[in-house]
Design an enzyme around this catalytic site. Structure first.
Site, PDB file in Angstrom:
ATOM      1  N   ARG A  49      39.600 -80.576 -27.593  1.00  0.00           N
ATOM      2  CA  ARG A  49      38.511 -81.403 -28.152  1.00  0.00           C
ATOM      3  C   ARG A  49      38.815 -82.898 -28.078  1.00  0.00           C
ATOM      4  NH1 ARG A  49      37.912 -83.172 -32.951  1.00  0.00           N
ATOM      5  NH2 ARG A  49      39.239 -81.618 -33.934  1.00  0.00           N
ATOM      6  N   TYR A 103      13.920 -85.428 -18.475  1.00  0.00           N
ATOM      7  CA  TYR A 103      14.255 -84.012 -18.652  1.00  0.00           C
ATOM      8  C   TYR A 103      13.780 -83.576 -20.051  1.00  0.00           C
ATOM      9  CZ  TYR A 103      17.075 -79.872 -19.400  1.00  0.00           C
ATOM     10  OH  TYR A 103      17.486 -78.598 -19.701  1.00  0.00           O
ATOM     11  N   ASP A 174      20.355 -90.765 -15.809  1.00  0.00           N
ATOM     12  CA  ASP A 174      20.637 -89.349 -15.601  1.00  0.00           C
ATOM     13  C   ASP A 174      20.495 -89.125 -14.093  1.00  0.00           C
ATOM     14  OD1 ASP A 174      20.446 -86.594 -15.248  1.00  0.00           O
ATOM     15  OD2 ASP A 174      19.441 -86.261 -17.165  1.00  0.00           O
ATOM     16  N   LYS A 199      24.008 -78.260 -12.739  1.00  0.00           N
ATOM     17  CA  LYS A 199      23.157 -78.303 -11.545  1.00  0.00           C
ATOM     18  C   LYS A 199      24.018 -78.487 -10.281  1.00  0.00           C
ATOM     19  CE  LYS A 199      20.278 -77.953 -14.842  1.00  0.00           C
ATOM     20  NZ  LYS A 199      19.592 -79.072 -15.453  1.00  0.00           N
TER      21      LYS A 199
HETATM   22  C1  PLP Z   1      19.417 -79.545 -16.735  1.00  0.00           C
HETATM   23  C2  PLP Z   1      19.290 -80.992 -16.934  1.00  0.00           C
HETATM   24  C3  PLP Z   1      19.821 -81.627 -18.069  1.00  0.00           C
HETATM   25  C4  PLP Z   1      20.499 -80.857 -19.179  1.00  0.00           C
HETATM   26  O1  PLP Z   1      21.658 -80.248 -18.769  1.00  0.00           O
HETATM   27  P1  PLP Z   1      22.265 -78.918 -19.487  1.00  0.00           P
HETATM   28  O2  PLP Z   1      23.483 -78.663 -18.701  1.00  0.00           O
HETATM   29  O3  PLP Z   1      21.217 -77.864 -19.401  1.00  0.00           O
HETATM   30  O4  PLP Z   1      22.527 -79.287 -20.906  1.00  0.00           O
HETATM   31  C5  PLP Z   1      19.693 -82.999 -18.163  1.00  0.00           C
HETATM   32  N1  PLP Z   1      19.064 -83.711 -17.220  1.00  0.00           N
HETATM   33  C6  PLP Z   1      18.522 -83.146 -16.121  1.00  0.00           C
HETATM   34  C7  PLP Z   1      17.848 -84.001 -15.107  1.00  0.00           C
HETATM   35  C8  PLP Z   1      18.616 -81.771 -15.932  1.00  0.00           C
HETATM   36  O5  PLP Z   1      18.073 -81.209 -14.860  1.00  0.00           O
END
Ligand code: PLP
Length: 382
Positions: A49, A103, A174, A199
């Site tokens: 952690r 998102y 992001d 992803k």
């Molecule tokens: C999936 C996604 C997230 C969130 O990610 P998790 O791993 O599901 O918490 C944030 N931003 C984008 C653009 C995403 O596709």
């Protein structure tokens, strides 16, 4: 930052950077350190952690090098990275400018949590003028996504970075949809880069993870909050993610290629109304995408003509799964109005251009002919 290391090409960094050296047996791949108990010292105490186990530090180094940042942290999910990052820069009374088409999980976090903590925010359209207008004296963060979900809108990152520096506001992106292979926002002047590692970084639809990359100063600040919130990734999954990132540049290159071919194929089909892909000249963000992206990514969206039944079309697909999430080696397709954007009202969806005829398509690494055949056969059957 080690300039010599960062001058290596991404495909090399994916494989060689940040690996944990096996000093006992000399294995080529990183050993896994699963321990939660380490010898303590005055200088450093290792603990999962605290985000500083050997595997966590190794993978962070690899991801930082890919984004050309000084330092990174890896998290248990994209949302853990997003929430920890936002909360480390914000306090009661602060204001954030968010792009509207975020998102869904991020929108939910803002709408449900921020109010309770007295954090103010504006949700604005994806253009620099709207962002400028929303800035006030309390604004601490500008937060964007480009390409955005699901319409792949492109925002000029150099302009956002410049605006942030001028006004002394931290800029955050992001960068999940682009992946570090296609877009490196730090080079364009953005301060902080976030990924859902679930992803492209993971890429096999079997790992939940997140990452944040920035300067040492910013990451150290996020690190303090991260220790309190505890959204770290277990060392076994860190190790799996390190393994996945080794093939990131190969996978993304194929996904880029497949997405462009698919976008061109769909554009010519008479059952399809519109294709949204930044690699198409017809896309409104094409020129900016060409300037700031190395390639246009593996994600696209398209809308079926009104006389084509979307549910029947999806049922007729034999190869491409209709499923949540994105960026896996397998292609997948979904309806944003029933999934990522289900919580919006009809009018909010209409305003954002998300109809029930819109489909989001994540291209995998299959042979393009098999993918286009699947689409064509499904459309013929209707
Ligand atoms: C999936 C996604 C997230 C969130 O990610 P998790 O791993 O599901 O918490 C944030 N931003 C984008 C653009 C995403 O596709």
């Amino acid at each position: 930052m080690d300039k010599k290391i960062n001058s290596k090409k991404p495909s090399t960094l994916c494989i060689h950077e940040g690996n944990v050296e096996d000093t006992t047996f000399g294995s080529t791949v990183s050993p896994i350190y699963m321990g939660t108990s380490y010898k303590y010292s005055q200088s450093e105490n290792r603990y999962p952690r605290y985000f500083n186990t050997p595997n966590q530090e190794g993978l962070s180094k690899k991801i930082a090098s890919l984004e050309k940042g000084e330092k990174a942290l890896v998290f248990g999910s994209g949302m853990a990275a997003i929430s920890t990052t936002l909360l480390s820069f914000l306090k009661k009374g602060d204001h954030v400018v968010f792009q509207k088409d975020l998102y869904g999980g991020t929108t939910n976090l803002i709408n449900k949590v921020f109010k309770n903590f007295g954090i103010k925010y504006s949700l604005v359209t994806s253009d620099i003028e709207s962002i400028k207008k929303a800035i006030c004296s309390d604004t601490k963060i500008i937060y964007v996504e480009s390409p955005s979900n699901p319409l792949l809108k492109i925002i000029d990152l150099e302009k956002i970075g410049k605006l942030g520096k001028e006004k002394k506001i931290t800029t955050i992106i992001d960068n999940t949809f682009a992946s570090p292979i296609n877009q490196q926002p730090i080079e364009l002047g953005i301060d902080v880069v976030i990924h859902s590692g679930t992803k492209y970084l993971g890429g096999h639809s079997d790992i939940s993870a997140g990452a944040v990359i920035s300067t040492t100063q910013n990451i150290d600040c996020i690190h303090e909050m991260a220790k309190n919130l505890g959204g770290h990734l277990s060392d076994y999954t860190v190790w799996l993610l390190e393994r996945s990132v080794k093939t990131l540049s190969l996978r993304v290159a194929k996904q880029n290629e497949n997405a462009l071919k698919m976008a061109q194929f769909l554009s010519k089909n008479s059952n399809i109304n519109k294709v949204y892909y930044p690699g198409l000249e017809s896309h409104e963000g094409h020129e900016i995408a060409k300037k700031q992206m190395k390639n246009f990514g593996g994600m696209l969206s398209f809308s079926l003509k009104d006389n084509v039944n979307a549910d029947l079309f999806l049922k007729a697909l034999k190869l491409i799964p209709v499923s949540l999430s994105l960026a896996g080696v397998e292609s997948s397709i979904l309806q944003p109005h029933l999934t990522s954007h289900v919580l919006l009202t009809d009018s909010e969806r209409a305003e954002q251009g998300i109809s029930s005829q819109l489909l989001r398509f994540s291209l995998g690494i299959e042979h393009i002919d098999d993918l286009t055949n699947d689409i064509e056969n499904a459309l013929i059957q209707l």
